[in-house]
Design a protein around this motif. Structure first.
Motif, PDB file in Angstrom:
ATOM      1  N   TYR A  78       0.821  -1.217   0.000  1.00  8.16           N
ATOM      2  CA  TYR A  78       0.000   0.000   0.000  1.00  8.16           C
ATOM      3  C   TYR A  78       0.861   1.276   0.000  1.00  8.16           C
ATOM      4  N   PHE A 133      -5.674   7.257   6.988  1.00 13.58           N
ATOM      5  CA  PHE A 133      -6.153   5.907   7.319  1.00 13.58           C
ATOM      6  C   PHE A 133      -5.064   4.846   7.186  1.00 13.58           C
ATOM      7  N   LEU A 186      -5.083   0.901   8.303  1.00 16.76           N
ATOM      8  CA  LEU A 186      -5.143  -0.069   7.204  1.00 16.76           C
ATOM      9  C   LEU A 186      -4.090  -1.163   7.379  1.00 16.76           C
ATOM     10  N   ARG A 191     -12.241  -5.892 -10.839  1.00 17.49           N
ATOM     11  CA  ARG A 191     -12.595  -4.660 -10.119  1.00 17.49           C
ATOM     12  C   ARG A 191     -14.106  -4.463 -10.151  1.00 17.49           C
ATOM     13  N   THR A 226     -14.591   1.005  -3.850  1.00 23.09           N
ATOM     14  CA  THR A 226     -13.769   0.947  -2.637  1.00 23.09           C
ATOM     15  C   THR A 226     -14.656   1.011  -1.390  1.00 23.09           C
ATOM     16  N   ARG A 262     -18.115  -6.499  -2.629  1.00 18.60           N
ATOM     17  CA  ARG A 262     -18.157  -5.555  -1.508  1.00 18.60           C
ATOM     18  C   ARG A 262     -19.597  -5.132  -1.208  1.00 18.60           C
ATOM     19  N   ILE A 308     -15.893   0.981   4.703  1.00 17.57           N
ATOM     20  CA  ILE A 308     -14.704   1.119   3.831  1.00 17.57           C
ATOM     21  C   ILE A 308     -13.450   0.532   4.479  1.00 17.57           C
ATOM     22  N   GLY A 309     -13.391   0.563   5.808  1.00 18.66           N
ATOM     23  CA  GLY A 309     -12.226   0.039   6.527  1.00 18.66           C
ATOM     24  C   GLY A 309     -12.251  -1.474   6.700  1.00 18.66           C
ATOM     25  N   ASN A 317     -13.372  -3.829   3.839  1.00 16.27           N
ATOM     26  CA  ASN A 317     -14.037  -4.097   2.551  1.00 16.27           C
ATOM     27  C   ASN A 317     -13.620  -5.425   1.897  1.00 16.27           C
ATOM     28  N   HIS A 375      -9.132  -7.272  -1.874  1.00 14.66           N
ATOM     29  CA  HIS A 375      -8.329  -6.360  -2.690  1.00 14.66           C
ATOM     30  C   HIS A 375      -8.288  -6.829  -4.143  1.00 14.66           C
ATOM     31  N   GLY A 376      -8.223  -5.874  -5.066  1.00 16.49           N
ATOM     32  CA  GLY A 376      -7.986  -6.200  -6.474  1.00 16.49           C
ATOM     33  C   GLY A 376      -7.130  -5.129  -7.124  1.00 16.49           C
TER      34      GLY A 376
HETATM   35  O1  YYY Z   1      -8.195  -0.155  -4.727  1.00 15.03           O
HETATM   36  P1  YYY Z   1      -9.168  -0.089  -3.573  1.00 15.03           P
HETATM   37  O2  YYY Z   1      -8.938  -1.154  -2.535  1.00 15.03           O
HETATM   38  O3  YYY Z   1     -10.600  -0.070  -4.034  1.00 15.03           O
HETATM   39  O4  YYY Z   1      -8.973   1.331  -2.844  1.00 15.03           O
HETATM   40  P2  YYY Z   1      -7.616   2.163  -2.585  1.00 15.03           P
HETATM   41  O5  YYY Z   1      -7.948   3.599  -2.847  1.00 15.03           O
HETATM   42  O6  YYY Z   1      -6.462   1.584  -3.313  1.00 15.03           O
HETATM   43  O7  YYY Z   1      -7.407   1.998  -1.022  1.00 15.03           O
HETATM   44  C1  YYY Z   1      -6.882   0.809  -0.493  1.00 15.03           C
HETATM   45  C2  YYY Z   1      -7.657   0.430   0.741  1.00 15.03           C
HETATM   46  O8  YYY Z   1      -7.542   1.433   1.741  1.00 15.03           O
HETATM   47  C3  YYY Z   1      -9.171   0.302   0.530  1.00 15.03           C
HETATM   48  O9  YYY Z   1      -9.530  -0.956  -0.023  1.00 15.03           O
HETATM   49  C4  YYY Z   1      -9.702   0.488   1.904  1.00 15.03           C
HETATM   50  C5  YYY Z   1      -8.712   1.462   2.539  1.00 15.03           C
HETATM   51  N1  YYY Z   1      -9.281   2.831   2.558  1.00 15.03           N
HETATM   52  C6  YYY Z   1      -9.799   3.314   3.738  1.00 15.03           C
HETATM   53  O10 YYY Z   1      -9.763   2.610   4.752  1.00 15.03           O
HETATM   54  N2  YYY Z   1     -10.331   4.579   3.773  1.00 15.03           N
HETATM   55  C7  YYY Z   1     -10.378   5.339   2.675  1.00 15.03           C
HETATM   56  N3  YYY Z   1     -10.921   6.560   2.723  1.00 15.03           N
HETATM   57  C8  YYY Z   1      -9.846   4.848   1.454  1.00 15.03           C
HETATM   58  C9  YYY Z   1      -9.307   3.576   1.431  1.00 15.03           C
END
Ligand code: YYY
Ligand code: MG
Length: 151
Positions: free
Chosen positions: A51, A59, A63, A87, A93, A104, A111-112, A114, A117-118
């Motif tokens: 990451y 975050f 994460l 995706r 996300t 998802r 979001i925390g 989810n 991962h892809g």
């Molecule tokens: O590729 P993707 O997993 O959909 O999102 P990213 O923008 O690459 O972020 C990686 C990961 O970080 C996301 O799956 C959840 C976490 N995250 C978060 O906890 N809070 C956010 N506002 C954005 C992302």
């Protein structure tokens, strides 16, 4: 072409909630080919690399803590358009913005947490596959069903 690859990873919440098979099933049923898979507890160091581009986000520490808190299932999948299609199968996300029918959208709320991962591009997929797998861990095989999946 058919040899495009993506990196998918079930997150610790998917493992704890007993959703491993239900999620993998979706990529399998679509017709994509599994190339590699493992079950591991990832180090914070590896996850920080994975990451890396998010390291300045607020975050980020949470994460890394969540992702290293339990087992994950890193995988490589192959097929025509596999990066973009996976995706789409995952959804957005933020699970709240993900449509029912997406992974998802169907299995997660926050979001925390989810659950999967892809990779977001073919280029990112190459980097992520190289980070998580050695070349010899990528299995060379052809599904017997391929002539029924691709003309
Ligand atoms: O590729 P993707 O997993 O959909 O999102 P990213 O923008 O690459 O972020 C990686 C990961 O970080 C996301 O799956 C959840 C976490 N995250 C978060 O906890 N809070 C956010 N506002 C954005 C992302
Ligand atoms: Mg991403």
């Amino acid at each position: 072409g058919n040899k495009e690859r993506t990196f998918l990873m079930l997150k610790p919440d998917a493992v704890h909630r007993g959703l491993i098979a239900d999620i993998i099933k979706r990529f399998e049923q679509k017709g994509f080919k599994l190339v590699a898979m493992k079950f591991v507890k990832a180090s914070e160091e590896l996850l920080q690399k994975h990451y890396e581009e998010l390291k300045d986000k607020k975050f980020f520490p949470g994460l890394i803590k969540y992702m290293s808190s339990g087992p994950v299932v890193p995988m490589v999948w192959e097929g025509l358009g596999v990066v973009k299609t996976c995706r789409d199968i995952l959804g957005e996300t933020d699970p709240a913005k993900s449509k029912p029918g997406s992974v998802r959208g169907d299995f997660s709320i926050h979001i925390g947490r989810n659950i999967c991962h892809g990779s977001d591009s073919v280029k990112t997929a190459k980097t992520e596959i190289a980070l998580w797998f050695k070349d010899e861990e990528l299995v060379d095989w052809e599904p017997a069903t391929y002539s029924w999946v691709y003309e």
